[in-house]
Design an enzyme around this catalytic site. Sequence first.
Site, PDB file in Angstrom:
ATOM      1  N   GLY A   1     166.901  60.505 -29.527  1.00  0.00           N
ATOM      2  CA  GLY A   1     167.074  61.076 -28.192  1.00  0.00           C
ATOM      3  C   GLY A   1     167.118  59.977 -27.169  1.00  0.00           C
TER       4      GLY A   1
ATOM      5  CB  VAL B   1     162.054  61.938 -33.789  1.00  0.00           C
ATOM      6  CG1 VAL B   1     160.919  62.775 -34.349  1.00  0.00           C
ATOM      7  CG2 VAL B   1     162.054  62.016 -32.277  1.00  0.00           C
TER       8      VAL B   1
ATOM      9  CG  ASP C   1     162.739  65.240 -19.182  1.00  0.00           C
ATOM     10  OD1 ASP C   1     163.599  65.774 -18.451  1.00  0.00           O
ATOM     11  OD2 ASP C   1     163.016  64.588 -20.202  1.00  0.00           O
TER      12      ASP C   1
END
Length: 1004
Positions: A74, A79, A185
């Site tokens: 991302g 991840v 966010d």
Amino acid sequence: MHDSPPTGSDPTMAAGTGPFGQVADERARDQTWLADSADRTILQTGSRPGLVPDPDAKPERLGRYLVLERLGAGGMGVVYAAFDPDLERKVAIKLIRGRADDAARARLQREAQAMAKLSHPAVVAVFDVGEYQGQLFVAMEFVRGETVAAWIRRSKRSWREVLAVFLAAGRGLAAAHDAGLVHRDFKPDNVLLDPDGRPKVTDFGLARAVGPGEAHLGHHETDGDQASEDRSVPVAALEPALVLAGEHALSGALSLPLTRLGAVMGTPAYMAAEQHRGLVADARTDQYAFCVSLFEALHGELPFAGSNLFELAGNVVAGRLREPTSGRRVPAFVQRALVRGLSPEPGRRWPDMHALLRALDRDPARTLRRLAGGGLLLALGAGAAVVATAAPDKCTGAAERLAGAWDEARADAVAAALRATGAPWADETWSIVRGGLDRYARTWSIIHEQTCMSHQRGEASGELLDLQMACLDERRDDLAAFVDVLAEADAGVAEQAVLTLAALPRVERCTDVLALRTGIPAPAADEEQEVAAIRGRLARARAELAAGRYPRAFELAHAAEADARRLGYRPLVAEAALRLGAVRQADGKADLAEAALDEAWAAALATRHDEVAAEAAIEQVAVVGRELARKDDGQRWAVTAGALVDRRGRDDDLAARLQVHLGNMYIRTGAIDQAVSALRRALVLYTAELGDSHPYVAAARTALGDALRRQGRFADAAAEHQRALRDTVAVYGPAHPQVAVARNNLGVAYGWLGRHDDAIVEYRAAIAVREQALGGDHPRVASARNNLATALLEQGRLDEAEAELQRAIAGFRRADHPDLADAENNLGNLHFAAGRPHDALAAYEAALAAETARLGPDALYTSLSRSNVGTALWQLGRLDDAERELRRSLAALERELPATHPYLAFPLLGLGAVLADRGDAHAGEAFLQRALALAEAQDDPGLRATVRSELARARAEKHHSSQPHAETLARARRDVEAALADLRRAGPLYAHAARRAEAFLAAP
């Protein structure tokens, strides 16, 4: 409206175990209403190649964590799935891109510590923070699922489905705010949905971990002590910065098309005005982003237009909210709440997330029934709420139209009938029923008056007025029929009175214009009165069914169906067949119910009677899929039902009921993971539609608790049963028999957790409620005593357990009750634990005889009792007889159950031990290996230890018979010693297994 509530259970055994800990099944024989170690899941993230340190290089370790695989990348990093060897769990690790300076490292450490203290089911848990080659990483809960953004894109969602997901996610956001955390966010890509449909907000505060030199689009991070004041770059400051710094990448981003900002650019689409101005981002900024996300999910477009960042920011700062163009239906109360949350000035938004969530959860269609007066009215056809003004004279007097259906005379009759039963909870039940019927009548009057006013103002056509008034007339007849039943209440009807009230068809449906305009052909003019009379009898049949008076309900439904056939009006035939099928189902005649529901579905489909067609298909899931255990047919009916519900589009009641039936079908057929998912969906839908304190919600929660128990998630099951008990007390009052059902279920859950003291408290409370409400000789009192005995047995309190069992057996015998076999089996367990094999065999044989007479010689529960008999025979040394009974039990269970079902472990264990004792250790080992595979999957240390001990004995015997190998025998002794330690801790039910282990170790 549905004819019966979601099914739950009142198990007749808490931890009723046979030899080796065999569970005597907890059957839902008491057909009443009351039927998270978190899942480890994959954290999904959108892929953005090139924004991670080295996207192709997977590190072997990140700190102490063993990296398993790369899951995605991302804007902030990459991840990985990893394994924590210290705590033996799978985790997700986000490796933050860019090298961290001291300030960034300190900020992330503080954020992670704060997040670790936040425990909420709608927030992804943060476990740890560390560093790898100068880059920071965060270890988090491993969540398998998809983002909310992907979920929305994957399929068309109703506004209620979307709202339910966001309400749950919003509660997680509110919990974080309460803990002093700000997300900064929030967006659909930062909310995950696990396989059960539960949302989890992720990436709290992680945007702040990026160092000063690593600021990404639209964000600037302050240093040191100012880290708590997260400021964004003012729009006015961006252009000069581009010129001075020559940031061509940022310049290019500013010109990107923003038709799908959420997908293309992420954060800018959800930035509040204060972020564009360079001011502090706080909890109200999160609220704004939440409202942008929900607006986008509901309308399919963002609330503020803009072809580039500057244009978007200008509209956001000016508050130029655009009119949605998608044409999707969003209720006015939701739209109003979002508009306030999207205010450019933070002070004009909602005070906090809790206030916003309350506004979003205040559905007038649901809360109208709770209005104290007529001040809030539905603007029919528009979905908005308006303040009532004085109605024209011709639109007044709606309340008088209810005379004879619900008025003071009728109220007095119901009160007298309920109190005449002498039940100790009658006054409290009357108070609940009175309040519910008053609210129903007020709602009917309000909608009746507003329907008339809408027509007078020219907002509704004469055709629509006729449709709505006809619907209101039907609801009035339903109300009258239900009051008739309550006014004749006996003890059974009085106990079901709250459920009867809950089964009333909702009058708010008369405001659903789309549903009313279905195109169902009207009856001929000369048939209208007879059609109305037959529908009146069907309303009474529905009420009798809800009250549990099945013979009377059948009589009415059967006669109405015959009259509908004679008349030949097919929509009415569909309605009558549906009612008849529902009665047959409730009365246990599943084959006849299937035939009636088939006819209801066909006739309804032919006449565009979508509500009846959907209900018939949903009930077939219960009849065919659950009662008749034809899972494939049940799933086909579920697909049909789902399509019909989707076509109606506004009936979460039906959608929730479909999920409940699916969940119960999956429980019946052993697909427990699917059952949990379906029941969680049902709970979300019911809660959104009806609120927390409703009988349907408590019943769905109880069924979910039962499914979680069967899944082996005992702590989660206990949590659901605790909430179901709380809700049940709120719905019925503390002294109602239904509360005893909830306490009984909670006791069962505590028993599976090994919390036997807590289980005993709940069972004793259930006994006290039932004795007061039903009398000491009632079989439900015996059922609770049976459960109490099993908890006492687990604690080794054999004398107390035997006294309770004898009282339970006497109660079941007086009532000729089917649960007698369960109590006899538990008595056998007690004798087995006490080392009295002859008494144990006698009790097991009594249970086997009772089950054989009731169910047949090879039915599921008969075969479980037969396994107990075989085990007792083995303990007495009657090996031939034991082998015969155990083989027959195993064969029958294998026909009934999947190969992985835990019940198979018990005859496999007994048979393996018998064969080993007979000298056929090789064959015995094969059975014991199968038993071990099943036992390892259960949370029963005593059972696992018993199988390991018997397996080690069999292996030693096998080698002993063919010149033993010293190391093999030594290993067998070590295995038995380890098993013995577990058996001694496992309690009296495993005393016999412990004695066999001790004898083996004492032998030369």
